[in-house]
Enzyme design. Structure first.
Site, PDB file in Angstrom:
ATOM      1  N   HIS A 187      -0.516 -38.178  -4.573  1.00  0.00           N
ATOM      2  CA  HIS A 187      -1.014 -37.873  -3.223  1.00  0.00           C
ATOM      3  C   HIS A 187       0.034 -37.136  -2.392  1.00  0.00           C
ATOM      4  CE1 HIS A 187      -4.412 -40.683  -3.871  1.00  0.00           C
ATOM      5  NE2 HIS A 187      -3.507 -41.405  -4.505  1.00  0.00           N
ATOM      6  N   SER A 318      11.907 -10.448   1.116  1.00  0.00           N
ATOM      7  CA  SER A 318      11.440 -10.128   2.459  1.00  0.00           C
ATOM      8  C   SER A 318      11.970  -8.774   2.891  1.00  0.00           C
ATOM      9  CB  SER A 318      11.894 -11.197   3.454  1.00  0.00           C
ATOM     10  OG  SER A 318      11.566 -10.827   4.781  1.00  0.00           O
TER      11      SER A 318
END
Length: 474
Positions: A187, A318
């Site tokens: 989870h 980037s």
């Protein structure tokens, strides 16, 4: 005298509907040109692998027609030679028809017939595209046959070896890291420890199962409709035409998976074999997404993420942030997976919409499944070579995270009880202390739990049961 530009750039061809103006240097003829003008839709033609399969098929059909005494040897030899050039990729630019065309693939079948006839004409042999090149065939059995040849070859010769390479890369990491302990997560929350090797053994098994799924669909994918002609009855073809053609194809390609369709009506009316195979590819795409996402998460950071592993630096990440490096290959993997899943949805829709004796979504289905094979093949190899092979583990950081997880209290259940163990976990988390120190602080060392037993139970590598990783099953 001025030369008419049109007469210099175009020639006149004819078919049963009349005359058609065709580019002067084109090897295609009237029916192909009509299709070019009728379907300027996507700018995407057939996959190269299907053009290859059409060439292989036309050559095999000519050989069988000659063997049966239906086609003159001179004509058969010309067809076989021209078809071989097509199969080898020498004339890919002569297949201009859009994939979104007549649903039987008739336009592309005639494109193949016309190009073969034109190549033969250059060698002095006159062929009729229908009467000679298409002898004993119709588009309704040739186009699906070529699709299944191409898909089977894509599976056997390309995808399965690529997936095996990826499996082997993952399995190698599983062995390398079989004692590298880390916090498990369920989870997206901390759980009891596992090893990094155990995680990667799971990834390796996913890919192994993907290979098994592809292999399992090959008996249906390899069924060929050839010999069924227009509606599956075999009208206008010799009774054993399909069997003979398949034998030639197996000998030429080495694909023992190719076989005559068990039922020619099913082989032309339905495309369930493609739907099944695409389902296997979809499952592989799902597996790759899970694996790539886990690797992205484990490599996230470098300072504010999990930073459990390091991915190879492949390129600047980037255009504005200097020094940034991104997980470009896992991102490529997940994009490929999205495309494959989308292709599968279209293939399923196409398969469901066959009507009576013919499915008329075959060009789209063929393009999609062959693209899916190609994408999965290429990205699996790249993922193995340029990402998985270069992964490194931050071993000490992984162990610190495992030892700091409150979930390692779990082995204490049998000594102090579930509720007390839960209280220990909550206090340790609140006070930012280790589970070991919190157990001591709560005065739980005594008859039920010695300090030696506590340390034994809190051994995170022992919790992970790393010795259970079976290298023989990777």
């Amino acid at each position: 005298m001025a030369v008419d530009a049109d007469s210099a750039n175009y020639r006149i061809e004819h078919d049963t509907m009349g005359e058609v103006r065709v580019p002067a240097k084109a090897l295609w003829r009237a029916q192909t040109q009509r299709a070019v003008e009728n379907f300027p839709i996507s700018g995407r033609g057939l996959e190269r692998t299907q053009i290859r399969a059409l060439g292989l098929l036309k050559g095999a059909c000519a050989q069988v027609n000659s063997d049966l005494g239906l086609l003159a040897p001179e004509k058969a030899d010309a067809i076989i030679a021209a078809a071989a050039e097509i199969a080898d990729g020498q004339h890919d630019d002569q297949f201009p028809i859009d994939v979104f065309q007549t649903g039987s693939g008739t336009s592309s079948n005639m494109n193949t017939n016309e190009v073969i006839a034109s190549i033969a004409a250059k060698g002095g042999v006159t062929l009729h595209p229908n009467d000679d090149v298409n002898m004993s065939q119709s588009s309704n059995d040739t186009f699906p046959t070529a699709t299944h040849i191409a898909a089977t070859e894509a599976a056997v010769a390309h995808l399965i070896p690529a997936l095996q390479q990826l499996h082997d890369a993952l399995a190698a990491k599983a062995l390398d890291w079989h004692t590298v302990v880390k916090s498990g997560r369920t989870h997206l929350m901390d759980a009891v420890p596992v090893t990094l090797g155990q995680e990667f053994s799971g990834y390796a098994r996913q890919i192994e199962a993907g290979i098994e799924r592809v292999r399992a669909c090959l008996p249906r994918l390899g069924e060929l409709a050839i010999g069924g002609t227009a509606v599956g009855t075999g009208l206008n073809a010799p009774d054993d035409f399909g069997v003979r053609v398949v034998a030639v194809l197996v000998a030429q390609t080495g694909l023992s998976e190719l076989r005559t369709a068990a039922n020619s009506f099913e082989a032309q009316a339905a495309r369930d074999g493609l739907v099944e195979a695409s389902g296997a590819l979809r499952t592989i795409a799902v597996s790759l997404t899970k694996i790539a996402n886990d690797i992205r998460w484990m490599g996230s950071g470098p300072l504010t993420g999990l930073a459990e592993i390091q991915l190879p630096d492949l390129q600047p990440g980037s255009s504005i942030m200097p020094g940034k490096v991104n997980p470009v290959l896992p991102e490529a993997v997940t994009q490929v997976a999205a495309q494959v899943i989308g292709n599968d949805a279209a293939i399923a829709w196409g398969g469901a919409n066959g009507a009576f004796e013919l499915n008329v979504y075959i060009p789209m289905m063929a393009r999609n499944i062959l693209e899916s094979f190609k994408l999965l093949t290429n990205v699996s190899r790249l993922f193995a070579q340029r990402c998985i092979a270069g992964l490194t583990a931050n071993v000490e950081h992984l162990r610190r995270l495992a030892e700091s997880s409150p979930s390692i209290v779990t082995p204490l259940n049998s000594a102090i009880g579930y509720e007390e163990a839960a209280a220990v976990a909550k206090q340790a988390l609140k006070e930012r202390k280790t589970i070991r120190q919190t157990v001591i602080d709560r005065g739980l060392i005594g008859d039920r739990l010695s300090i030696e037993d506590l340390d034994r139970r809190l051994d995170v590598l022992a919790m992970a049961k790393a010795e259970q990783l079976d290298s023989d099953r990777l």
